[in-house]
Design an enzyme around this catalytic site. Structure first.
Site, short mmCIF file in Angstrom:
data_model
loop_
_atom_site.label_atom_id
_atom_site.label_comp_id
_atom_site.label_asym_id
_atom_site.label_seq_id
_atom_site.Cartn_x
_atom_site.Cartn_y
_atom_site.Cartn_z
N GLU A 45 0.84 -1.21 0.00
CA GLU A 45 0.00 0.00 0.00
C GLU A 45 0.87 1.26 0.00
OE1 GLU A 45 -2.30 -1.52 3.40
OE2 GLU A 45 -4.08 -1.11 2.17
N GLU A 98 -2.90 -9.94 3.81
CA GLU A 98 -3.77 -9.63 4.95
C GLU A 98 -4.82 -10.71 5.18
OE1 GLU A 98 -2.75 -7.39 2.74
OE2 GLU A 98 -2.54 -5.40 3.62
C1 3H9 Z 1 -0.94 -5.26 7.02
O1 3H9 Z 1 0.02 -4.85 6.44
C2 3H9 Z 1 -2.21 -4.48 7.18
C3 3H9 Z 1 -2.29 -3.26 6.30
O2 3H9 Z 1 -3.06 -3.55 5.16
C4 3H9 Z 1 -3.05 -2.16 6.93
C5 3H9 Z 1 -2.57 -1.54 8.15
C6 3H9 Z 1 -3.36 -0.35 8.54
N1 3H9 Z 1 5.01 -7.57 11.62
O3 3H9 Z 1 8.53 -15.12 8.54
P1 3H9 Z 1 9.91 -14.95 9.07
C7 3H9 Z 1 8.83 -10.98 11.92
S1 3H9 Z 1 -0.95 -6.77 7.79
C8 3H9 Z 1 5.80 -7.89 12.65
O4 3H9 Z 1 10.46 -16.00 9.95
P2 3H9 Z 1 10.98 -15.14 6.39
C9 3H9 Z 1 8.58 -12.42 12.34
O5 3H9 Z 1 7.76 -12.47 13.45
C10 3H9 Z 1 0.68 -7.40 7.49
N2 3H9 Z 1 6.76 -8.83 12.59
O6 3H9 Z 1 10.98 -14.66 7.90
C11 3H9 Z 1 9.99 -12.90 12.61
O7 3H9 Z 1 10.36 -12.39 13.88
P3 3H9 Z 1 11.53 -13.02 14.77
C12 3H9 Z 1 0.81 -7.92 6.12
C13 3H9 Z 1 6.92 -9.46 11.44
O8 3H9 Z 1 12.23 -14.60 5.82
C14 3H9 Z 1 10.81 -12.18 11.54
O9 3H9 Z 1 10.01 -11.05 11.14
N3 3H9 Z 1 2.09 -8.55 5.95
C15 3H9 Z 1 6.14 -9.17 10.32
O10 3H9 Z 1 10.69 -16.59 6.29
C16 3H9 Z 1 11.14 -13.00 10.34
O11 3H9 Z 1 9.92 -13.55 9.81
C17 3H9 Z 1 2.29 -9.85 6.19
O12 3H9 Z 1 1.40 -10.58 6.54
C18 3H9 Z 1 5.15 -8.18 10.43
N4 3H9 Z 1 4.36 -7.84 9.39
O13 3H9 Z 1 9.74 -14.41 5.70
C19 3H9 Z 1 3.71 -10.34 5.96
N5 3H9 Z 1 6.52 -9.97 9.30
O14 3H9 Z 1 12.79 -12.75 14.00
C20 3H9 Z 1 4.07 -11.33 7.00
C21 3H9 Z 1 7.53 -10.72 9.77
O15 3H9 Z 1 11.41 -12.31 16.05
N6 3H9 Z 1 5.44 -11.75 6.90
N7 3H9 Z 1 7.77 -10.42 11.06
O16 3H9 Z 1 11.20 -14.47 14.84
C22 3H9 Z 1 5.89 -12.67 6.03
O17 3H9 Z 1 5.16 -13.15 5.18
C23 3H9 Z 1 7.30 -13.15 6.19
O18 3H9 Z 1 7.73 -12.79 7.46
C24 3H9 Z 1 8.29 -12.59 5.14
C25 3H9 Z 1 9.72 -13.03 5.55
C26 3H9 Z 1 7.95 -13.12 3.77
C27 3H9 Z 1 8.26 -11.08 5.13
#
Ligand code: 3H9
Length: 696
Positions: free
Chosen positions: A105, A125
């Protein structure tokens, strides 16, 4: 943010860098910094254009999911993005890696977008029970059209660079240095004197009024029942007909409704449960070469997981035929992944090249990790581990894939218990993400850390469990299965049991699962199980079917029959007769067992057993149990796992129901777990209990 702040200058172009490891999530300080930077750069006459970029691999992976459980802190993302878009100077997004959710976004609020080849652009999301809440539903369709927006937002899968360019989301591909390329392009745009190209000012693409209604109807019923997918469709439908500002406001309202839903809380709970920290990561030993013993279905699946995760594997079986079949299976699984696009050609070739076979156990000598996947029999495993203890190199981790047997007994037979752990994979092991890492009494911290690190490296969700019959998942499965078996003896038909639990949200009904896994497997386990409940009704239906050679799908008959055209599952009247005969023999009167009762008994049995497991320290946290049940047993994700589900029902209500079951069905299986009774009495939850224990 870095020490010298998020903004640096490259002549007359300012570069704002998202620097919030590990994934540059849009936490409160990041939003504050972005807003402050845009305000100041917009009014700074020495700046002619602005680039937004991410530090490290990713642009921005989205909103900070941890903040969703706390009161919102201003500035909120929608307002920040409105300000970015309003900027009077060209704002160029330099996208790379994860550009997801709020990150996508943010990109859409910029005036131009360029990207590196590793771009992953998308809206995950929906998998958190949310919709894009910072303008994505209003901005994306103006670039990519309705169909792509609907698909991207309800599906949640990210796009690579090529489709993102084709859809008009990304304007330019940048090979070479992304940020330098973005700066040069931003300067060109400023030189050309073009006005900012604001997405919200682009025309709304045409749509048919019925398009959104039709799209919603075509979604699977399971998705339509959840809060997020229908709201995503509604937000897009509003964006098609309302002025931008009203559409943004409506999307925000729908987002907040989702945010407060129990389903979204459940999915967010799982997001973190599945990313629990591994124990002692610093003690993990490097593993480049492994060996898998036993070339059956499980051994082949584990081999594929290791090989695709970059680890060399020697698959070992004493019988040439079994080894050949196992290696052929490994190859066909890797080929299938390549065909389906899960692996690209180079990755598939790499995985194939990492696998070799051997007929001799001595081939474990060069491995840093050995995983045993032979027949589930304690004597067989102990004999094997006594040989492994001698043959494996020093420091090699010896893992058993047993699903129920005593890991300490196996470790003792190896003569080097510090090296022995359990790694309980789930079938099919190349697909299922769960691994229970069994911490034996003598397992060293280094061996456990290595097992956890390998599991993580090959893309699995590794959950530590203690050494007890069935560990966590299968021990709870026995409580769950016990109730559906009793319900059948009391009058529930096998298909009614499956329907009730599927309607609750289980991926499959337990009888269909039994037929798929093979009823002979549990039968075999129960024959060897010393402390099995002394109850003639216990798993009597499953055992009776197995005694008759009805092992399930593989024999064409089990709880169901599979001998019709196409081999589909069909109810079998013979099974009903057989259950009735057993019920009569055991003196169990027949009655109507309603779907609600089936669900109540099976699910509360899970909760009660889970609470006992926590009390005994076999699982570390309620969230671990939830991750196990959602990833290994098909528990509905939108209910967050059995322990989260119990919290959302309220533990006092759960306790009352268990006491009622004890009154109606006897205390034998319905003694409330001590922990459950205590927490219910205190009016608290498993989650709060866990937070207090971990000092959070
Ligand atoms: C959103 O954006 C809503 C909006 O539309 C509107 C808002 C108003 N937040 O997965 P990993 C941490 S909703 C906080 O093992 P990878 C995760 O906990 C969001 N923390 O790594 C972990 O922590 P730790 C939409 C996050 O390389 C570390 O990062 N976005 C977030 O296998 C590593 O994560 C998503 O749903 C986060 N958003 O994969 C994306 N994301 O090191 C969700 C990650 O303490 N994330 N962490 O264990 C992913 O899909 C994967 O983490 C990503 C990396 C592909 C980015």
């Amino acid at each position: 943010m870095s020490a010298d702040g998020p903004v640096r200058r490259d002549g007359d172009v300012a570069v704002f860098t998202f620097d919030n490891p590990p994934v540059n999530a849009l936490s409160h300080p990041v939003r504050e910094a972005l807003l402050a930077a845009i305000e100041s750069l917009d009014s700074d006459p020495s700046v002619r254009a602005i680039v937004l970029a991410g530090k490290g691999r990713n642009f921005v992976a989205g909103a900070d999911v941890r903040e969703f459980d706390r009161p919102p802190l201003e500035p909120l993302l929608p307002a920040v993005l409105t300000r970015v878009e309003a900027c009077g100077k060209p704002v160029v997004a330099a996208l790379s890696g994860a550009t997801l959710g709020g990150g996508a976004e943010t990109a859409l609020a910029c005036h131009y977008r360029c990207a590196a080849g590793d771009l992953q652009f998308g809206f995950p999301e929906v998998s958190l029970g949310l919709l894009p809440g910072a303008g994505g539903t209003v901005r994306l369709p103006r670039l990519a059209g309705w169909q792509a927006s609907l698909d991207l937002m309800t599906g949640g899968r990210p796009l690579g660079i090529d489709p993102a360019i084709e859809l008009g989301i990304v304007d330019r591909r940048m090979d070479g240095d992304l940020v330098a390329g973005a700066v040069a392009w931003a300067r060109e745009l400023a030189d050309a004197g073009l006005p900012p190209r604001r997405v919200l000012e682009l025309p709304v693409p045409p749509s048919r009024p019925a398009q959104f209604e039709e799209y919603l109807r075509a979604l699977p019923a399971s998705a339509r029942k959840l809060p997020a997918p229908p709201r995503i469709v509604e937000a897009l439908a509003c964006a098609a007909i309302l002025p931008a500002e009203a559409a943004l406001a409506r999307a925000r309202t729908l987002f907040m409704e989702c945010l407060g839903s129990v389903e979204s809380r459940a999915l967010r709970h799982l997001f973190f449960a599945e990313r629990r920290p591994a124990p002692d990561p610093d003690l993990a030993r490097p593993v480049a070469q492994s060996a898998v013993i036993g070339a059956g279905t499980m051994g082949a699946g584990i081999t594929v997981s290791l090989a695709t995760g970059g680890i060399g594997v020697t698959l070992i079986d004493a019988r040439q035929e079994a080894l050949d079949a196992g290696l052929a299976r490994v190859k066909s699984l890797i080929d299938a992944s390549e065909r389906k696009g899960r692996l690209d050609a180079a990755a598939a070739a790499g995985a194939r090249g990492r696998v070799r076979g051997s007929l001799t156990l001595a081939a474990v000598a060069g491995a840093e990790l050995v995983i045993e996947a032979v027949f589930e029999n304690l004597a067989v495993k102990c004999e094997l581990f006594s040989r492994l203890g001698e043959l494996a190199g020093p420091g090699c981790v010896l893992a058993t894939n047993t699903s129920t047997l005593d890991v300490d007994a196996i470790a003792a037979s190896a003569g080097r218990p510090a090296d022995v752990v359990g790694m309980h994979f789930f079938s099919p092991a190349n697909v299922m993400r769960l691994v229970e890492v069994v911490h034996g009494r003598g397992s060293s911290r280094g061996s456990l850390a290595t097992a956890h690190a390998v599991a993580k490296r090959i893309g699995k969700i590794a959950i530590p469990v203690g050494n007890a019959f069935g560990f966590v998942g299968n021990r709870m499965l026995y409580a769950y299965g016990r109730e559906k078996e009793l319900a059948m003896l009391e009058g529930a038909r096998p298909e009614a049991v499956d329907r009730a639990l599927q309607d609750f949200g289980m991926a499959m009904g337990p009888n269909a699962v039994g037929d798929l896994a093979g009823l002979d497997i549990g039968w075999q386990v129960r024959k060897e199980w010393q402390d099995k409940p002394d109850d003639p009704r216990y798993y009597r239906v499953s055992d009776r079917l197995a005694e008759l050679g009805r092992f399930g799908q593989k024999t064409g008959r089990g709880f169901y029959r599979y001998d019709g055209p196409g081999g589909e599952r069909a109810p079998d009247p013979e099974v009903v007769d057989l259950i009735l005969a057993e019920a009569e023999r055991l003196g169990i009167p027949q009655r109507t067992v309603e779907a609600g009762e089936i669900v109540n008994r099976c699910v509360l049995a899970l909760v009660n057993e889970g609470a006992r497991i926590l009390d005994e320290g076999i699982a570390e946290t309620p969230a671990d149990i939830d991750a196990i049940w959602c990833n290994g047993y098909g528990f509905p994700r939108h209910r967050g796992g059995p322990m989260f589900h119990a919290d959302s029902l309220g533990l006092p209500a759960v306790l009352r129901s268990i006491r009622a079951l004890s009154a109606s069905h006897g205390a034998r299986y319905w003694e409330p777990a001590g922990l459950l009774a205590r927490l219910a009495g205190e009016g608290t939850t498993f989650a709060a209990w866990q937070a207090a224990r971990s000092g959070g």
